[in-house]
Design a protein around this motif. Structure first.
Motif, PDB file in Angstrom:
ATOM      1  N   MET A   1       8.169  40.198   1.500  1.00 49.93           N
ATOM      2  CA  MET A   1       7.114  39.337   1.936  1.00 49.93           C
ATOM      3  C   MET A   1       5.990  39.247   0.922  1.00 49.93           C
ATOM      4  SD  MET A   1       6.199  39.201   5.620  1.00 49.93           S
ATOM      5  CE  MET A   1       6.804  39.924   6.953  1.00 49.93           C
ATOM      6  N   GLU A   2       6.267  39.542  -0.213  1.00 54.48           N
ATOM      7  CA  GLU A   2       5.234  39.464  -1.224  1.00 54.48           C
ATOM      8  C   GLU A   2       4.947  38.044  -1.636  1.00 54.48           C
ATOM      9  OE1 GLU A   2       5.837  42.071  -4.426  1.00 54.48           O
ATOM     10  OE2 GLU A   2       6.270  43.711  -3.101  1.00 54.48           O
ATOM     11  N   ASN A   3       5.858  37.176  -1.451  1.00 57.30           N
ATOM     12  CA  ASN A   3       5.631  35.771  -1.766  1.00 57.30           C
ATOM     13  C   ASN A   3       4.995  35.025  -0.582  1.00 57.30           C
ATOM     14  OD1 ASN A   3       6.645  35.970  -4.285  1.00 57.30           O
ATOM     15  ND2 ASN A   3       8.677  35.250  -3.753  1.00 57.30           N
ATOM     16  N   SER A   4       4.591  35.682   0.452  1.00 56.39           N
ATOM     17  CA  SER A   4       4.036  35.052   1.642  1.00 56.39           C
ATOM     18  C   SER A   4       2.698  34.371   1.323  1.00 56.39           C
ATOM     19  CB  SER A   4       3.825  36.116   2.725  1.00 56.39           C
ATOM     20  OG  SER A   4       3.132  35.558   3.808  1.00 56.39           O
ATOM     21  N   LEU A   6       0.180  34.194   3.182  1.00 54.98           N
ATOM     22  CA  LEU A   6      -0.948  34.966   3.660  1.00 54.98           C
ATOM     23  C   LEU A   6      -1.444  35.955   2.591  1.00 54.98           C
ATOM     24  CD1 LEU A   6       0.191  35.726   7.322  1.00 54.98           C
ATOM     25  CD2 LEU A   6      -1.515  34.080   6.561  1.00 54.98           C
ATOM     26  N   ASN A   7      -0.535  36.370   1.736  1.00 56.78           N
ATOM     27  CA  ASN A   7      -0.929  37.306   0.692  1.00 56.78           C
ATOM     28  C   ASN A   7      -1.777  36.622  -0.379  1.00 56.78           C
ATOM     29  OD1 ASN A   7       0.320  39.437   1.901  1.00 56.78           O
ATOM     30  ND2 ASN A   7       2.238  39.152   0.800  1.00 56.78           N
ATOM     31  N   ARG A   8      -1.673  35.317  -0.504  1.00 56.57           N
ATOM     32  CA  ARG A   8      -2.410  34.598  -1.538  1.00 56.57           C
ATOM     33  C   ARG A   8      -3.839  34.255  -1.111  1.00 56.57           C
ATOM     34  NH1 ARG A   8       2.123  30.250  -2.843  1.00 56.57           N
ATOM     35  NH2 ARG A   8       3.786  31.707  -3.215  1.00 56.57           N
ATOM     36  N   ASP A  12      -9.015  38.365   4.340  1.00 52.95           N
ATOM     37  CA  ASP A  12      -8.047  39.070   5.178  1.00 52.95           C
ATOM     38  C   ASP A  12      -7.490  38.122   6.239  1.00 52.95           C
ATOM     39  OD1 ASP A  12      -6.537  41.001   6.325  1.00 52.95           O
ATOM     40  OD2 ASP A  12      -8.213  42.076   7.261  1.00 52.95           O
ATOM     41  N   PRO A  13      -6.168  38.006   6.420  1.00 49.25           N
ATOM     42  CA  PRO A  13      -5.566  37.105   7.411  1.00 49.25           C
ATOM     43  C   PRO A  13      -5.946  37.473   8.838  1.00 49.25           C
ATOM     44  CG  PRO A  13      -3.877  37.953   5.922  1.00 49.25           C
ATOM     45  CD  PRO A  13      -5.158  38.618   5.567  1.00 49.25           C
TER      46      PRO A  13
END
Length: 166
Positions: A1-4, A6-8, A12-13
């Motif tokens: 899930m590093e390409n999610s 939300l991570n970008r 904070d989500p």
């Protein structure tokens, strides 16, 4: 899930989820308020459509239309009646001129008089009542258009002027 996605994000989500929750709560409150108002409006509408004593709105409207027709008929009758009265009124005596005088200097008390009665068109009569020791004599002269064909005495002419408003 590093390409999610939300991570970008730069924040904070969890804040995004809290914001959406608050927005959902606000929208839920607005919907509840709208439903309450709509229910009140529906009650008013229902009461309006039922009318008094279960009388339908259509019957009330038809009654009002019938009442308006009756009022129009009464209004027409009143106008016709007023026209008739005005026509009759033109022929009635509306103007008055009165002059009291002493026909014979020894009598005293100004027992004689000249009375003018005219209608709206200045047609009518001049009455001259002369009081003497022997009796009372009444003379009538016809007036047409504010004038007499017969010569008027001083008091009669003065009475006519008063009636004409001169």
């Amino acid at each position: 899930m590093e390409n999610s996605m939300l991570n970008r994000l730069i924040f904070d989500p969890a804040y995004l989820l809290i914001g959406l929750g608050v927005l959902t709560l606000i929208l839920l409150i607005v919907v509840i308020v709208c439903l309450v108002r709509m229910k009140k409006l529906y009650r008013k509408y229902d009461a309006f459509m039922r009318g008094k004593d279960a009388e339908s709105l259509e019957e009330r409207i038809l009654d009002q239309i019938e009442e308006i027709k009756n009022l129009k008929l009464e209004d027409r009758a009143n106008k016709d009646s007023m026209k008739s009265i005005n026509k009759k009124l033109q022929k009635t005596y509306q103007k008055l001129g009165l002059v009291k005088y002493d026909a014979f200097k020894g009598m005293g008390g100004q027992s004689s008089f000249a009375l003018t009665l005219l209608d709206q068109m200045d047609n009518g009569i001049v009455m001259n009542a002369i009081h003497s020791r022997e009796g009372c004599y009444l003379y009538i002269k016809e007036i047409t258009g504010g004038e007499s064909e017969i010569v008027l005495g001083k008091e009669e002419a003065e009475s006519l002027k008063k009636a004409l408003g001169r």
